[in-house]
Design a protein around this motif. Structure first.
Motif, PDB file in Angstrom:
ATOM      1  N   PRO A   1     -13.349  31.737 -37.810  1.00 12.97           N
ATOM      2  CA  PRO A   1     -13.642  30.509 -37.758  1.00 12.97           C
ATOM      3  C   PRO A   1     -13.269  29.862 -36.257  1.00 12.97           C
ATOM      4  N   PHE A   2     -12.461  30.675 -35.477  1.00 11.00           N
ATOM      5  CA  PHE A   2     -12.385  30.051 -34.001  1.00 11.00           C
ATOM      6  C   PHE A   2     -13.877  30.370 -33.355  1.00 11.00           C
ATOM      7  N   GLN A   3     -15.004  30.919 -33.805  1.00 10.12           N
ATOM      8  CA  GLN A   3     -16.314  30.854 -33.349  1.00 10.12           C
ATOM      9  C   GLN A   3     -17.021  29.939 -33.916  1.00 10.12           C
ATOM     10  N   LYS A   4     -16.577  29.173 -34.815  1.00  9.40           N
ATOM     11  CA  LYS A   4     -17.535  28.245 -35.609  1.00  9.40           C
ATOM     12  C   LYS A   4     -17.245  27.008 -34.871  1.00  9.40           C
ATOM     13  N   TRP A   5     -18.441  26.217 -34.667  1.00 12.60           N
ATOM     14  CA  TRP A   5     -18.287  24.944 -34.319  1.00 12.60           C
ATOM     15  C   TRP A   5     -19.289  24.012 -35.060  1.00 12.60           C
ATOM     16  N   GLN A   6     -18.813  22.657 -34.867  1.00 10.74           N
ATOM     17  CA  GLN A   6     -19.585  21.588 -35.774  1.00 10.74           C
ATOM     18  C   GLN A   6     -19.921  20.424 -34.895  1.00 10.74           C
ATOM     19  N   PHE A   7     -21.251  19.867 -34.494  1.00  9.90           N
ATOM     20  CA  PHE A   7     -21.443  18.747 -33.847  1.00  9.90           C
ATOM     21  C   PHE A   7     -21.298  17.687 -34.901  1.00  9.90           C
ATOM     22  N   THR A   8     -21.215  16.457 -34.540  1.00  6.66           N
ATOM     23  CA  THR A   8     -20.982  15.427 -35.501  1.00  6.66           C
ATOM     24  C   THR A   8     -22.148  14.855 -36.040  1.00  6.66           C
ATOM     25  N   ASN A   9     -23.570  15.090 -35.001  1.00  9.03           N
ATOM     26  CA  ASN A   9     -24.834  14.684 -35.955  1.00  9.03           C
ATOM     27  C   ASN A   9     -25.723  15.816 -35.436  1.00  9.03           C
ATOM     28  N   TYR A  10     -26.468  16.176 -36.567  1.00  8.90           N
ATOM     29  CA  TYR A  10     -27.572  17.220 -36.337  1.00  8.90           C
ATOM     30  C   TYR A  10     -28.986  16.350 -36.703  1.00  8.90           C
ATOM     31  N   TYR A  11     -30.045  16.631 -35.858  1.00  9.57           N
ATOM     32  CA  TYR A  11     -31.351  16.220 -35.940  1.00  9.57           C
ATOM     33  C   TYR A  11     -32.234  17.103 -36.216  1.00  9.57           C
TER      34      TYR A  11
END
Ligand code: UDP
Ligand code: MN
Length: 861
Positions: free
Chosen positions: A849-859
C-alpha cells in the motif's frame, strides 16, 4: 288580408305551432353546429395524424425505383429502420410491377470490431454476391451489411473512408434503373453519338425581356480519336447558332514566371517553386466570354441568404455553437442581384453508354479467374485494382446518390467560376483520366474555368508527353510540371498560383465527380466567401471499382493524436434539430483531398503552411486555420464525389514516411494547439518532444501569421466547433494520497515529504500531465541522484527521466495505482517510507500500500 285570415281562430294556433317549431329547429341546428365545431378539431387532428402517417409511410417506402432519378437510399437512420426501409423498398418495387422482387433477404451485420481485414473480406464476398445479383434481372436478393467501425479512426497513416452504406444490390438495382434512364436519355438527345446537347432546364426562372435562352451543344472534334480510351468523352463546345468550335487544342509552353494571370495569382511572386506550365491555347476570348449556358438574370431577386440558399435548408449547427456568435463581416457575404435556377444536370458522353460494359453504372466489376495473377501484378502500381480500372470506361455512369431534393435545389445564376486543381504523383493513367473526364463531363462549362493538373515530379513516362498529347484535346486542361518533388501541399500551392478561376477546387487524382457536384459547392462559397465547401466523399472500391454511397450525417473529426476520422451525428440530434439529409453540415476537420475555397480567401488565410512536406497533417492545418481565423467548413450533401481509398500510399516518400507525417503534425501542433499540444504529444508522441528526433523547421512565419490574422484560440475551437471531443488538459490533479502512509505529498523547502491531507494547502496540489509529469507549478518529481531519493526538479518537456506512469495499462493491473518511473531499464515505483516522512524509489511491489497513490480527480487514463 289573405294572410291575416290564417291568423284567425284555429289558424292562430296553427301559426303559433309553426313558428314555435321553426324556432325549435333553429335552436336545434345551432346546437348541432356547436357540437360540430367541438368535434371538428378532433377530426382534423385525426386526419392530420393519418396524413402524417401516410407521408411517413411514403417516406420510409420511398424507393429509387419509383423515382425518376436514381435511388436515395435511406440514410442515417437506426439500423433496424434502415433494414425495414430496404424491405419496404423491395415490397414497393414488387408492387410497382418492376422486377419480381423475390423474398427480400435482409441480413444485418453489425460489425463492431475495427478488424479491417475481416471487414474487407466480408465486403468482398458481399460485393461478389451483389454483382451476381445485379446480373440477375429476375431475382434480387437484398443483402445489407451495415458497417460500424468500433473506432472511427483508422491507423495513423491512412485517411479513413467514410462509413459506406454497402447496399450493393441497391446500387446494382439503381444501375439497372440508370440503364433504363440512359437509354431514354439517348432518345432525349443527351447521349447522341455525334452531337450531344445539354438543354437548359425549363424550370429556369423566366428570362427578362431580351434575354435569350441558348443551347449548349457538345460534339466530338472530328477526326482525332483519343488514343488510350474506350469511349472517352471529349468536351468540345460548339456554339450551334454560329457553328463555331469554341475549344480547340494545340499546345504551347510557358514558363512559371510568365504566369498567365500574375495579378490574379496572389502567390504569383513566390518563386520558391520551380514550375513549368504547359498551357494549351486560350479559347477565343470573344467566344469564351459568351457564356456557354445562358443563365437568365432576374434582377428582381436579391440574394440575402446567409444561412442557406433556397433548397439548402438551415445549416445544421448540431453540437457546434454558431461560430463565436459573431456577426459576419459584410464584405464576405455576397449580396448580388441574381436569380436562381435548379442545379443543372449535366452528364456528357461522346457515345451512348454501353450498359453491358464492365463497371458501367458504378457496378462492381469482376475479374476473370485467369486474370487474377495480372491483377496482383498491377495492384502495386496504385494499391488498388489497376487492372480493372483499365477496363472500365473513362466516362462511365455512376448512380446519382444525392439525397432527395438535391436535384430541385436552387442555386444562383451568377455563381463564381472555379479552377479545378488535381495534383498527382505517379497516378495510374486510367484513374487520372477518369477523374478529369468526370469533371469535364459533369460540370457546367460556364463555371469550369480550367482544370490544372499539377505533376509533382512523377517518374512514369506515360505521365509526360503521352499525357500532354491526350490533354491537348481539352483546351480547359493545363498541365503544371514541378521540377522536383514537392509533396501534395506545395503541389497544390503551385496549382493555386496559376489558377485564374474565382474559386479553387482541389480534388485527388483518383476520383469521379457525380452529377450536379459543382454548383452546390460554389453556391456556398457564393453565399459567403469564408465558407469552405466540401463534397460528400463516397467510396470507390479499391477491389472492384464499384461506386458505393456513404451514410449521410457523417462529419470529419479528429481524435488524439490528430488522427482523422468520421463521426456519425447521433440519431437524437438529427431528430431534435430536424436535420434533413440534404442540409449542409458544419464539420470540425476536413478529410483533405476535396474542397472548394474562394481563391482570395485562401490567400488571405495564408494558404497551407508551405513547410508541410509530401503528405499528412495538411488537412488538420487548413481546418484549424479556417475555423480559428473566422471561416467555416461545411460538408455539402448535394455534392458527391467518389474517391478510391487505398490502404497504402502508392508513391515513394523522399524521406522516411512516418517521420515525414510526424514532422508535419508537430508543425501543426506547435502553431495551432496552444496548451492542448500536450494532448497531442501525450498520445504516443512523447519522443517528438526531443528535438533530436524531429527537425520541424522554422515556425516563426506561421506563428506570426496566426497573430496577424487575429485567430481565435484552440480552446475556442474546441468549445465552439468540436465540443464533443474529450480534451482534459491534465490526466489527473489534486492531492496525492498514499494508501500506506495515509498522508498526502507536499513540496516544502524544495523537498518532498508528507502532511495530513489538506485541500486548502497549495503545496499539496499536483497535476499528472499529458507529458506524464507529476508537476506542481514549474517543478516536477524526479529521481534526485544516483541513490533512490526522489524530489522536485525544474520541469523539462523533453526529458524522459521526468515521466511517471500512473493508471497505465502499459503495466499489468496490479500496478495501476503505482507511480512508475519509466525510463529506467527496470521500471521502479514511488514509495512512501514506513514512517511517512521520506519519498523513495523502490522495486515495484504490486501488494504494497506504500506504493499506491491516489489523485483527487482523474480525467483520463
Ligand atoms: N500527391 C502529390 N504529391 C505527393 C503526394 C500526393 O501530388 O507527394 C497527390 C496524390 O497523387 C493525390 C493527392 O495528392 O492525388 C492526395 O494524395 P493521396 O490520394 O495519397 O491522399 P489520401 O487520399 O490517401 O489522403
Ligand atoms: Mn486520395
Amino acid at each position: 288580408m289573405r294572410i291575416r285570415k290564417y291568423f284567425r281562430g284555429s289558424g292562430r294556433v296553427l301559426a303559433f305551432v309553426f313558428i314555435a317549431s321553426v324556432i325549435w329547429l333553429l335552436f336545434d341546428m345551432a346546437a348541432l353546429r356547436v357540437s360540430f365545431s367541438e368535434v371538428n378539431p378532433q377530426l382534423l387532428k385525426e386526419l392530420i395524424v393519418k396524413e402524417r402517417e401516410a407521408l411517413k409511410h411514403q417516406a420510409t417506402t420511398r424507393t429509387p425505383f419509383l423515382k425518376k432519378r436514381g435511388p436515395k437510399l435511406p440514410q442515417q437512420k437506426s439500423d433496424m429502420q434502415r433494414l425495414n426501409e430496404v424491405q419496404f423498398a423491395f415490397k414497393v418495387d414488387e408492387q410497382a410491377g418492376g422486377r419480381a422482387a423475390d423474398a427480400a433477404q435482409v441480413t444485418q451485420d453489425l460489425q463492431l470490431g475495427p478488424d479491417k481485414k475481416a471487414a474487407r473480406e466480408n465486403k468482398d464476398s458481399e460485393l461478389k454476391r451483389a454483382h451476381k445479383n445485379a446480373q440477375s434481372d429476375a431475382k434480387l436478393h437484398a443483402k445489407v451489411q451495415v458497417k460500424w467501425p468500433k473506432d472511427l479512426i483508422t491507423n495513423t497513416s491512412i485517411r479513413a473512408a467514410p462509413i459506406a452504406v454497402n447496399k450493393q444490390e441497391n446500387i446494382a438495382k439503381q444501375g439497372m434503373h440508370v440503364r433504363k434512364e440512359a437509354i431514354s436519355d439517348t432518345q432525349k438527345g443527351i447521349h447522341v453519338p455525334s452531337k450531344a446537347s445539354v438543354k437548359i432546364p425549363k424550370e429556369l426562372p423566366k428570362a427578362p425581356p431580351g434575354a435569350k435562352e441558348e443551347e449548349l451543344h457538345l460534339t466530338p472534334k472530328p477526326g482525332k480519336k483519343s488514343p488510350h480510351t474506350t469511349g472517352a468523352s471529349k468536351l468540345v463546345v460548339v456554339d450551334k447558332s454560329k457553328n463555331n468550335v469554341l475549344d480547340t487544342g494545340a499546345t504551347s509552353e510557358i514558363k512559371a514566371d510568365e504566369k498567365a494571370h500574375p495579378k490574379e495569382s496572389p502567390a504569383g511572386d513566390d518563386n520558391s517553386l520551380q514550375v513549368k506550365v504547359k498551357e494549351f491555347p486560350k479559347m477565343d476570348k470573344s467566344k469564351d466570354q459568351q457564356s456557354n449556358i445562358s443563365i437568365p438574370v432576374n434582377k428582381k431577386e436579391v440574394s440575402k441568404e446567409r444561412d442557406g440558399g433556397p433548397g439548402m435548408g438551415k445549416i445544421s449547427v448540431l453540437n457546434m455553437k454558431e461560430a463565436g456568435g459573431e456577426v459576419k463581416v459584410n464584405s464576405t457575404v455576397r449580396v448580388r442581384d441574381s436569380g436562381t435556377h435548379k442545379v443543372l444536370h449535366i452528364d456528357v458522353t461522346q457515345h451512348p453508354r454501353d450498359a453491358k460494359v464492365i463497371g458501367q453504372f458504378g457496378q462492381p466489376a469482376e475479374v476473370a479467374k485467369d486474370k487474377e495473377v495480372q491483377v496482383m501484378k498491377m495492384w502495386n502500381e496504385g494499391y488498388f485494382n489497376v487492372y480493372l480500372s483499365e477496363q472500365i470506361p473513362l466516362d462511365r455512369a455512376i448512380p446519382d446518390t444525392r439525397p432527395q431534393g438535391c436535384s430541385e435545389m436552387l442555386v444562383h445564376n451568377d455563381l463564381p467560376t472555379t479552377s479545378v486543381i488535381f495534383c498527382f504523383v505517379d497516378e495510374v493513367w486510367s484513374t487520372l483520366l477518369r477523374s478529369v473526364h468526370s469533371v469535364l463531363n459533369r460540370s457546367p462549362p460556364h463555371l469550369l474555368k480550367e482544370i490544372i493538373l499539377v505533376d509533382d515530379f512523377s517518374t512514369k513516362d506515360y505521365l509526360k508527353e503521352k499525357l500532354d498529347e491526350y490533354m491537348s484535346q481539352f483546351p480547359k486542361v493545363r498541365i503544371v510540371r514541378l521540377k522536383e518533388r514537392q509533396g501534395l501541399i506545395r503541389a497544390r500551392l503551385a496549382g493555386a498560383a496559376v489558377a485564374t478561376g474565382e474559386v479553387l477546387t482541389f480534388l485527388d487524382s483518383h476520383i469521379e465527380c457525380n452529377v450536379g457536384w459543382l454548383e452546390p459547392l460554389l453556391e456556398r462559397v457564393y453565399l459567403d466567401r469564408r465558407k469552405v465547401a466540401i463534397p460528400v466523399i463516397e467510396v470507390i472500391s479499391d477491389k472492384d471499382l464499384s461506386y458505393m454511397l456513404v451514410d449521410n450525417f457523417q462529419r470529419g473529426i479528429f481524435k488524439w493524436p490528430l488522427v482523422f476520422g468520421w463521426k456519425p451525428i447521433p440519431e437524437e440530434i438529427i431528430k431534435r434539430d430536424k436535420i434533413k439529409d440534404s442540409d449542409p453540415l458544419r464539420c470540425p476537420v476536413m478529410a483533405g483531398g476535396l474542397f472548394s475555397i474562394d481563391k482570395k480567401y485562401f490567400y488571405e488565410l495564408g494558404t497551407y503552411d508551405p513547410g508541410l512536406d509530401v503528405w499528412g497533417g495538411e488537412n488538420m492545418e487548413i481546418s484549424f486555420k479556417i475555423w480559428m481565423c473566422g471561416g467555416e467548413m461545411e460538408i455539402i450533401p448535394c455534392s458527391r464525389v467518389g474517391h478510391i481509398f487505398r490502404n497504402e500510399n502508392p508513391y515513394k516518400f523522399p524521406k522516411d514516411r512516418q517521420k515525414t507525417v510526424e514532422r508535419n503534425l508537430v508543425r501543426v501542433a506547435e502553431v495551432w494547439l496552444d496548451e492542448y499540444k500536450d494532448l497531442f504529444y501525450g498520445h504516443g508522441y512523447h519522443h517528438l518532444l526531443n528535438k533530436n528526433n524531429v527537425e520541424v523547421g522554422d515556425l516563426s512565419e506561421q506563428i506570426q501569421l496566426r497573430k496577424n490574422l487575429k485567430c481565435k484560440s484552440f480552446k475556442w475551437y474546441l468549445e465552439n466547433i468540436y465540443p464533443d471531443l474529450e480534451a482534459p488538459l491534465v490526466k489527473a490533479e489534486g492531492l496525492i494520497f498514499n494508501l500506506g502512509a495515509r498522508k498526502c505529498l507536499v513540496v516544502e523547502k524544495e523537498k518532498l515529504s508528507f502532511e495530513v491531507c489538506d485541500l486548502s494547502r497549495q503545496n499539496q496540489h499536483f497535476n499528472h500531465t499529458w507529458l506524464r509529469h507529476v508537476r506542481q507549478q514549474n517543478v516536477c518529481l524526479a529521481l534526485k541522484n544516483a541513490k533512490d531519493d526522489v524530489g522536485p526538479v525544474e520541469c523539462d518537456r523533453a526529458d524522459p527521466q521526468l515521466r511517471w506512469l500512473h493508471k497505465s495499462h502499459v503495466f499489468n493491473p496490479p500496478l495501476l495505482e503505482h507511480l512508475i518511473l519509466e525510463h529506467l531499464p527496470q521500471p521502479a515505483c514511488l514509495e512512501a517510507d514506513r514512517k511517512g516522512v521520506a519519498v523513495l524509489l523502490r522495486k515495484c511491489d504490486p501488494g504494497s500500500p506504500f506504493q499506491k497513490w491516489q489523485f483527487t480527480n482523474y480525467y483520463a487514463e
